[in-house]
Design a protein around this motif. Structure first.
Motif, short mmCIF file in Angstrom:
data_model
loop_
_atom_site.label_atom_id
_atom_site.label_comp_id
_atom_site.label_asym_id
_atom_site.label_seq_id
_atom_site.Cartn_x
_atom_site.Cartn_y
_atom_site.Cartn_z
N PHE A 173 0.71 -1.38 -0.04
CA PHE A 173 -0.02 0.04 -0.14
C PHE A 173 1.03 1.28 0.17
CE2 PHE A 173 -2.85 -3.26 1.67
CZ PHE A 173 -3.94 -2.95 1.04
N HIS A 174 2.26 1.05 -0.55
CA HIS A 174 3.08 2.27 -0.82
C HIS A 174 2.93 3.18 0.72
CE1 HIS A 174 2.80 1.19 -4.94
NE2 HIS A 174 1.60 1.23 -4.92
N ALA A 175 3.33 2.38 1.75
CA ALA A 175 3.67 2.98 3.01
C ALA A 175 4.83 3.97 2.99
CB ALA A 175 3.53 1.97 4.06
N ASN A 176 4.73 4.86 4.08
CA ASN A 176 5.85 5.62 4.30
C ASN A 176 7.03 4.87 4.54
OD1 ASN A 176 7.76 7.49 5.98
ND2 ASN A 176 5.92 8.93 5.79
N ASP A 177 8.43 5.51 4.02
CA ASP A 177 9.51 4.72 4.26
C ASP A 177 10.01 4.64 5.37
OD1 ASP A 177 9.67 4.50 1.25
OD2 ASP A 177 10.91 6.31 0.98
N TYR A 178 9.54 5.53 6.23
CA TYR A 178 9.83 5.50 7.73
C TYR A 178 9.53 3.87 8.39
CZ TYR A 178 10.18 6.48 12.81
OH TYR A 178 10.11 6.25 14.10
N LEU A 179 8.14 3.42 7.89
CA LEU A 179 7.53 2.45 8.49
C LEU A 179 8.47 1.21 8.20
CD1 LEU A 179 4.00 3.34 8.20
CD2 LEU A 179 5.23 3.64 9.99
N LYS A 180 9.11 1.19 6.86
CA LYS A 180 9.65 -0.08 6.40
C LYS A 180 11.05 -0.57 7.40
CE LYS A 180 8.43 0.85 1.70
NZ LYS A 180 8.91 1.01 0.29
N GLN A 181 11.31 0.35 8.18
CA GLN A 181 12.19 -0.06 9.07
C GLN A 181 11.76 -1.34 10.17
OE1 GLN A 181 13.84 2.69 12.11
NE2 GLN A 181 11.87 3.95 11.46
N TYR A 182 10.66 -1.21 10.41
CA TYR A 182 9.89 -2.19 11.18
C TYR A 182 9.79 -3.66 10.78
CZ TYR A 182 9.52 1.79 14.13
OH TYR A 182 9.89 3.31 14.81
N TRP A 183 9.87 -3.82 9.67
CA TRP A 183 9.37 -5.10 8.80
C TRP A 183 9.84 -6.33 9.64
CZ3 TRP A 183 12.66 -8.78 6.95
CH2 TRP A 183 14.06 -8.61 6.65
#
Length: 847
Positions: A155-165
């Protein structure tokens, strides 16, 4: 390496504690750093600008979000086949889950609480079942971790959130691994769980975490924050997972730091984020755990109450009831004062702190009306009247709603809610079917209402803002009152008084007295079967009501009484079976209390004092009863020399004694009535504790007479039975003022003694000497001194000392008689009631 591994295992508790401590320090430092960047003034402004209905919606959603967690406990019930009721499961589930939400510790708190609440009925299997439940608690979070992981990739989330994968991946793997292991193993802590229970626990966990997510997101929407759910959800789930790993109770700090930093990175102001998190903590954690603690202490109190046979609950409800009545009175007085003398709450800070209401909550007239209404409801609650319950609930609820709409105040609302809760909790104390306004209550309320009314008329109306300003001094208001002022005050007080009267009338309900008409068959059966006393025969005068006690449908005891105001005054001792006296008195007191009456026991003997002492009754001595021992009585000796001379003189003049047996002829009754009327000399006859001339009553028993030489009756006394051989007595004793010789009463008494001795009766009852030796000493009870003063001042028919002296010459012994009354009655009013009843004229036309 092996040594290091062993050292770690040996010191794992210490290492875990250090880990949590270090993490807490880091989180605290980060929170302090964040706090420096936040404007608390802006935070307060944001909160004040939030509509109150939205705050309510947040609280409601937070409470509803707790309910799915009860699924764990209902599943546990089925797993262990427990027989607890659904309400008990709901209450205990709420306690366990809300406390666990705050405490955390990896779910160990929930295991301990469930073991405490359910372990008594499943002590062996409880640990295994609780372990399985604990493992499935995070399965719903695992599902949301997978959804969140998908969201940040698709869903093309904010790049900041991808660090929590990595955290989301780790969380996503939890449920598949758990489901596979528990399905594969057939026993032990991880196995042996049926598929239906695994699915039930999975559903409960998913609904629980759905409630958490919905509660958090709803608060953001209600605050007016614009955000994407596919961005906030992954951040929220990742923060929860990291908070759980941190092992800090409730993830307090770690979760908040992540959310503040994360939501700020998504473009939301930090003040808004802080308010969002604060409201989430309050609505999902704070308020629910507060309710949970109420249920928790209820559980503890219930066990404590059962241990001590219900006494703690009874005492607590009584205290709550007294506090409730006191608070209603306090609230009413404060509201009236607030409208009457508002300046006083400004000039006297202590009064302002004492008052739970704000001045602008209501204007003057509604405040006056509401205040006096609260006072009336306070009286109804204090009187324990059932009909007061719903009006009080409605009144307090109206005040709460009104405070929300007109002038919101947390203090006022909290105070009113507490009052409402107390009213609801103490409902069981409202046991009376009607309201009887006692003289005691009228006195108290009259002082309160009168003082407040006068204060309003003199001060309150004068200060109404709509009236023109008056420059003259306050004293001139008393001397030259304005017609407009007095008219306004009159209208207000008239409306308030009318409302008060309507409320009092509503509380009174359909007027009912605990009275039965005299059932001659039942009364006669009791007397002939079990015996009576010297007052029993008075029941057939039918000037009093009767209460009949039945033991297994058999009448065994009766009490005769009259009602005045709220006092049911019982005449003498109960009549009938002595073994049932205590139960009969108990039944009578309960029936009287049900209809808001207070029994008073008049001229009771010492045996009744002992019985009524157990019911919390006070007593005073009312006088002494003179008894003549017929076996030892004699007219010989110096003491009776004067009496012998009188008897001999009367006998020489041709007078003689006779006992007439019923039924009596019309001529005889006419002669007796003529003597009675001459003796009364126009005075009204009295009843209650004394007999009066009634043909039906006199026809029941023998009558002792004195006749002259012409066989004309000049004196008479009706003999009344006590239905025992122990005591005999008479009731009416009257003589013709001109035809009866001087000393005819002594002549009649002496022959009555001889007659009853021949009937094998042991004692002759000469009746009471009221207030004999009562309240004479300075050391006497204050109640007895007051009683003596009231009774002596109010009675115009007796010369008490003369009556005592007359009976003294015959009496062999004196038996004390007492009046017993409830501690809710004032002795002065008890004496006034007795005085009225004893001196109440008899209406012969109604007999």
């Amino acid at each position: 390496m092996k040594k290091i591994s062993q050292w770690v295992v040996q010191h794992k508790t210490l290492l875990k504690t250090l880990f949590v401590a270090i993490l807490s320090i880091i989180v605290s430092a980060e929170l302090l750093s964040i706090a420096k960047t936040i404007s608390f003034e802006q935070l307060a402004t944001l909160f004040k600008e939030t509509p109150i209905w939205r705050i309510f919606a947040m609280v409601l959603i937070g409470l509803l979000a707790i309910l799915p967690m009860s699924g764990y406990d209902f599943t546990l019930k089925k797993m262990l086949q427990l027989d607890y009721k659904p309400l008990y499961i709901l209450e205990t589930s709420w306690v366990i889950n809300t406390i666990n939400n705050i405490a955390g510790f990896g779910g160990l708190v929930s295991m301990g609480l469930r073991s405490e609440f359910y372990g008594k009925k499943a002590s062996k299997e409880i640990f295994s079942a609780l372990t399985k439940i604990l493992l499935f608690v995070l399965s719903g979070l695992s599902i949301y971790s997978f959804i969140s992981f998908a969201a940040i990739h698709f869903f093309h989330a904010n790049d900041y959130l991808k660090q929590y994968w990595p955290w989301l991946v780790g969380g996503s793997l939890y449920f598949p691994v758990l489901y596979f292991v528990t399905g594969l193993k057939k026993g032990g802590l991880l196995g042996g769980l049926e598929r239906k229970f695994r699915m039930a626990l999975l559903a409960s966990s998913f609904l629980e975490w759905t409630g958490v997510v919905v509660s958090f997101l709803s608060i953001g929407y209600l605050l007016g924050v614009s955000f994407s759910i596919w961005e906030v959800l992954p951040l929220f789930i990742a923060a929860i997972i990291i908070g759980i790993v941190s092992m800090i109770p409730g993830a307090l700090g770690s979760f908040d730091v992540m959310m503040i930093l994360g939501l700020s990175a998504l473009g939301i102001e930090r003040e808004v984020v802080v308010l969002w998190l604060l409201l989430f903590r309050i609505c999902y954690y704070g308020i629910p755990v507060g309710i949970g603690m109420i249920f928790f202490f209820k559980h503890i109190f219930k066990n404590f109450d059962e241990k001590y046979e219900g006494i703690p609950k009874q005492l607590t409800l009584e205290i709550f009831h007294k506090v409730e009545a006191g608070l209603l009175y306090f609230s009413g007085i404060m509201m009236v004062l607030l409208a009457t003398v508002p300046q006083a709450f400004t000039d006297f800070p202590w009064l302002s702190h004492l008052n739970p209401f704000r001045f602008h909550i209501v204007v003057q007239f509604p405040s006056i009306l509401l205040g006096f209404t609260l006072l009336i409801m306070g009286r109804g609650i204090a009187a324990q009247v059932k009909r007061a319950y719903w009006p009080t609930i409605l009144l307090i609820s109206t005040a709460i709603i009104y405070s929300f709409v007109i002038d919101f105040s947390f203090i006022t609302i909290f105070y009113l809610i507490c009052l409402l809760v107390i009213v609801i909790v103490s409902k069981s104390e409202l046991t009376r079917e009607q309201f009887v306004y006692s003289w005691e209550w009228l006195t108290i309320d009259g002082i309160v209402f009168g003082a407040l009314t006068m204060l309003y008329l003199i001060i309150g109306v004068f200060q109404l803002p709509e009236l023109p300003h008056r420059s003259h001094r306050f004293m001139s208001f008393f001397l030259l009152p304005s017609e407009k002022i007095w008219l306004s005050g009159f209208v207000v007080i008239s409306v308030v008084a009318a409302c008060m009267l309507l409320l009092v009338r509503y509380l009174q309900g359909p007027k009912k007295k605990i009275a039965e008409d005299v059932n001659h068959t039942d009364v006669q059966t009791i007397l002939e079967t079990y015996g009576g006393n010297s007052d029993s025969e008075l029941v057939f005068l039918e000037d009093k009501s009767v209460f009949i006690y039945r033991n297994e449908d058999e009448p065994t005891v009766f009490l005769q009484f009259s009602t005045i105001n709220d006092k049911c005054v019982v005449m003498g001792d109960p009549s009938g079976k002595p073994e049932d006296f205590a139960d009969a008195v108990d039944a009578f007191i309960q029936e009287a209390d049900r209809w808001c009456y207070l029994p008073v026991f008049y001229e009771a003997r010492e045996e009744m004092v002992m019985i009524l002492h157990d019911f919390g009754y006070d007593f005073i001595k009312m006088g002494e009863e003179a008894l003549v021992d017929l076996d030892t009585f004699t007219t010989s000796g110096k003491k009776m020399r004067g009496t012998r001379a009188v008897l001999n003189k009367i006998k020489k003049e041709g007078y003689y004694f006779d006992v007439l047996q019923p039924p009596f002829s019309n001529e005889t009754m006419a002669a007796l009535q003529d003597i009675s009327e001459e003796w009364l000399d126009g005075r009204k006859e009295r009843g209650f504790s004394l007999g009066f001339f009634s043909e039906t009553y006199l026809q029941r028993n023998p009558i002792a007479v004195v006749k002259n030489a012409e066989d004309e009756i000049v004196s008479f006394a009706n003999i009344i039975p006590s239905y025992t051989k122990e005591i005999g007595t008479i009731d009416l004793m009257r003589h013709h003022p001109t035809k009866a010789p001087s000393g005819s009463m002594d002549f009649l008494f002496i022959h009555l003694f001889e007659y009853m001795k021949e009937e094998h009766i042991q004692y002759f009852d000469l009746g009471m000497a009221p207030l004999a030796n009562v309240g004479q000493s300075r050391k006497s009870f204050l109640q007895e001194r007051i009683a003596s003063l009231v009774y002596s001042f109010g009675s115009h028919f007796y010369s008490f000392q003369g009556l005592r002296d007359y009976k003294e010459k015959y009496a062999s012994q004196w038996i004390s008689r007492y009046t017993l009354y409830s501690r809710d009655s004032w002795i002065a009013y008890v004496m006034i009631a007795l005085l009225i009843l004893d001196n109440k004229p008899i209406d012969h036309d109604s007999k």
